[in-house]
Design a protein around this motif. Structure first.
Motif, short mmCIF file in Angstrom:
data_model
loop_
_atom_site.label_atom_id
_atom_site.label_comp_id
_atom_site.label_asym_id
_atom_site.label_seq_id
_atom_site.Cartn_x
_atom_site.Cartn_y
_atom_site.Cartn_z
N PHE A 35 71.96 29.21 24.15
CA PHE A 35 72.18 29.92 22.88
C PHE A 35 71.82 31.38 23.10
N GLN A 36 72.47 32.21 22.31
CA GLN A 36 72.22 33.64 22.35
C GLN A 36 71.42 33.98 21.10
N ILE A 37 70.35 34.76 21.25
CA ILE A 37 69.62 35.17 20.05
C ILE A 37 70.36 36.36 19.45
N SER A 38 70.82 36.15 18.22
CA SER A 38 71.64 37.15 17.55
C SER A 38 71.22 37.18 16.08
N GLN A 39 72.01 37.80 15.25
CA GLN A 39 71.75 37.76 13.81
C GLN A 39 73.01 37.26 13.14
N TYR A 40 72.85 36.47 12.12
CA TYR A 40 74.03 35.92 11.48
C TYR A 40 73.95 36.04 9.95
N GLU A 41 73.07 35.27 9.36
CA GLU A 41 73.04 35.20 7.90
C GLU A 41 72.69 36.55 7.27
N ILE A 42 71.59 37.15 7.71
CA ILE A 42 71.19 38.45 7.17
C ILE A 42 70.95 39.41 8.33
N PRO A 43 71.89 40.31 8.58
CA PRO A 43 71.74 41.26 9.69
C PRO A 43 70.92 42.49 9.26
N VAL A 44 70.74 43.43 10.17
CA VAL A 44 70.01 44.66 9.86
C VAL A 44 70.68 45.42 8.71
N GLY A 45 72.00 45.59 8.81
CA GLY A 45 72.69 46.38 7.78
C GLY A 45 74.03 45.80 7.38
N LEU A 46 74.44 46.10 6.15
CA LEU A 46 75.71 45.61 5.61
C LEU A 46 76.42 46.72 4.84
N LYS A 47 77.74 46.55 4.70
CA LYS A 47 78.53 47.38 3.78
C LYS A 47 78.36 48.88 3.97
N GLY A 48 78.69 49.35 5.15
CA GLY A 48 78.65 50.80 5.38
C GLY A 48 80.04 51.38 5.51
N HIS A 49 80.11 52.60 5.97
CA HIS A 49 81.42 53.19 6.27
C HIS A 49 81.27 54.33 7.26
N LEU A 50 82.39 54.64 7.91
CA LEU A 50 82.45 55.79 8.80
C LEU A 50 83.74 56.54 8.47
N VAL A 51 83.66 57.86 8.45
CA VAL A 51 84.84 58.66 8.11
C VAL A 51 85.52 59.13 9.40
N LEU A 52 86.82 58.85 9.51
CA LEU A 52 87.58 59.29 10.69
C LEU A 52 87.84 60.79 10.62
N SER A 53 88.36 61.35 11.72
CA SER A 53 88.61 62.80 11.74
C SER A 53 89.70 63.17 10.74
N THR A 54 90.52 62.19 10.34
CA THR A 54 91.58 62.46 9.36
C THR A 54 91.04 62.41 7.93
N GLY A 55 89.78 61.99 7.78
CA GLY A 55 89.20 61.85 6.45
C GLY A 55 89.26 60.42 5.93
N LYS A 56 90.00 59.55 6.61
CA LYS A 56 90.11 58.15 6.16
C LYS A 56 88.77 57.43 6.37
N LYS A 57 88.41 56.64 5.37
CA LYS A 57 87.14 55.91 5.43
C LYS A 57 87.36 54.52 5.99
N ILE A 58 86.56 54.15 7.00
CA ILE A 58 86.65 52.80 7.56
C ILE A 58 85.40 52.03 7.15
N GLY A 59 85.61 50.86 6.55
CA GLY A 59 84.47 50.05 6.11
C GLY A 59 83.73 49.43 7.29
N ILE A 60 82.41 49.42 7.21
CA ILE A 60 81.60 48.73 8.22
C ILE A 60 81.11 47.44 7.57
N THR A 61 81.51 46.30 8.11
CA THR A 61 81.13 45.03 7.54
C THR A 61 79.63 44.78 7.73
N ARG A 62 79.20 44.95 8.98
CA ARG A 62 77.80 44.68 9.28
C ARG A 62 77.36 45.35 10.58
#
Ligand code: ADP
Ligand code: ZN
Ligand code: MG
Length: 467
Positions: free
Chosen positions: A90-117
């Protein structure tokens, strides 16, 4: 969404540049295969993992930089699978509750990309398929890699083209290097590339290594799926792998599902709890990132957007610019760096992050150019010699006999500049602190690239102080 619109989502695994592994003290850097291993990263029964606090700090920084909601309480889970690269199955990972959720990053064109986790996990071992050893019959396993900390960034399926995914990776790696959590030269970046054509099944191209390969894998996969649809054939939901030699993807195996992984809570690690205060404190301590730096450069130095972006895109280049512009006209410095210096970097395909550039040296070169002491041609040649061969610009210019010793007037000018910029040392010197004199002389020598006689400098400083 158009009928043949492309849908892409990425799961990026980035190696965090900690000195030790995620759950043990083994060094992350090792030369000999299987030389950096212990019972924990080898998965021996009874061994107990201990979380690397630095890796957790880095993952939190990544989550915050990607505008995620940081969970106040999260924990680790076991992702069960059977494969020789993970001896404890098994690999120790995070599943149910990770460090962070629901973020975003803005591309150079201004388009926003959602960050799931954003989550933290350990890397499995490396499987080595050694050529010339009957490679078709067996593989070697190197457990040095086992337990190296990875941060996984999962995006929403928001990219409409391979170019947008590429832009995302460029922005992401810039952010990671600003955070100083990732070293592009020694660390790996791998992505699972999820691709579909609107309304059809999704294909996952697993484990594509490096930004360039991700672009190629996506381009191939998009073209393959569109061709299938043109031929009125069905796209099957499957996992594929990317072959860098042929730049193509091929089917590997059926897709695992959540049930196959049988996630369970990791009982050997405690849950991590953060207070609102701790999260706020981390937010306050976040460094300025490239988008903000670019805006600041535009405002503070009246640079145009393109130039400011080029300077801010690389942390070291931005730093170099700020250092140089303390003593040289900022616009001239920006122009010199983005045109002359970057031209050499790009032409010779150099990596800015692996160059150790001295802002003092480049500043002096630029000063010589601006004051007409050297020609543009010499300045360009000096940059080439510096970047390609490490010849210091001042040396280069001296060697060509293009610069002469400074006269009294010029030394005086340099002394005045140094005195006005080092008020504290001047005050200390007035109080009789001899060390301050040495410091000030050193600064003048630096500024004049040792083209002044130290005794003359001392004398002039003493005269100025007495006034
Ligand atoms: P898993 O890979 O374990 O099945 P998810 O179902 O959560 O995990 O999806 C993982 C990735 O697939 C995410 O990056 C997501 O953006 C992407 N994705 C989801 N739906 C699609 C789709 N229709 N086309 C392309 N990518 C998708
Ligand atoms: Zn170990
Ligand atoms: Mg996946």
């Amino acid at each position: 969404m158009e009928k043949d619109g492309v849908v892409i989502g990425l799961e990026c695994h980035i190696q965090l540049n900690t000195e030790s592994k995620l759950f043990c003290g083994c060094p992350t850097a090792a030369e000999e295969p299987n030389s950096s291993c212990c019972p924990i990263c080898l998965g021996h029964p009874g061994s107990k993992p201990v979380l690397n606090a630095k890796a957790l700090d880095y993952a939190l920084k990544v989550a915050l930089a990607l505008n995620c909601e940081v969970n106040k309480e999260f924990f680790f889970s076991r992702k069960t699978y059977f494969y020789p690269d993970m001896s404890k199955n098994f690999q120790i990972s995070q599943y149910e509750i990770p460090v962070g959720l629901k973020g975003h990053l803005v591309l150079s064109t201004g388009k926003k990309i959602g960050i799931t986790r954003v989550h933290l996990e350990e890397d499995p071992a490396a499987l080595v398929h050694e050529a010339g050893m009957g490679a078709s019959n067996f593989s070697l396993v190197d457990y040095n890699r086992s337990g190296i900390p990875l941060v996984e960034v999962v995006t929403d399926p928001d990219f409409a083209s391979p170019e947008e995914a590429q832009d995302f990776l460029d922005q992401l790696t810039t952010i990671l290097s600003y955070l100083k959590v990732y070293s592009p030269l020694t660390g790996t970046l791998k992505a699972d590339c999820n691709v579909s054509v609107y309304g059809n099944s999704r294909v996952e191209v697993k484990n594509v290594t490096g930004k360039k390969a991700v672009g190629k894998a996506l381009e191939f996969e998009v073209a393959r799926q569109k061709r299938l649809l043109l031929d009125e054939r069905e796209i099957v939901r499957e996992t594929r792998s990317f072959d860098e030699k042929t730049m193509t993807t091929r089917s590997t195996r059926g897709k695992e599902t959540e049930a196959d992984y049988g996630y369970i809570f990791e009982p050997d690690l405690t849950a991590i709890q953060l207070s609102s205060g701790e999260i706020e404190e981390m937010k306050a301590k976040m460094p300025e990132l490239h988008a903000a730096k670019s805006k600041r450069f535009m405002k503070e130095f009246s640079l145009d957007e393109y130039t400011a972006n080029v300077l801010a895109r690389n942390f070291n280049l931005g730093l170099l610019f700020e250092e140089i512009s303390k003593s040289v006209d900022a616009k001239a410095a920006a122009k010199f760096l983005t045109r002359e210096l970057m031209a050499v970097v790009n032409r010779s395909e150099l990596d800015l992050d692996s160059l150790d550039l001295d802002s003092g040296e480049i500043g002096l070169l630029l000063e010589m150019l601006l004051s007409g002491k050297i020609t543009e041609k010499v300045a360009k040649d000096a940059v080439v010699a510096y970047l390609a061969k490490g010849v210091k610009p001042t040396r280069f210019v001296e060697g060509r006999g293009l610069s002469k010793d400074l006269g009294e007037k010029e030394i005086e000018k340099a002394v005045e500049k140094v005195l006005s910029e080092n008020k504290k040392a001047v005050a200390d010197l007035k109080m009789g602190n001899e060390k301050s004199l040495n410091f000030l002389v050193g600064q003048v020598m630096r500024l004049t690239k040792a083209k002044a006689e130290p005794r003359a400098v001392q004398k002039i400083i003493a005269e100025k102080i007495r006034k």
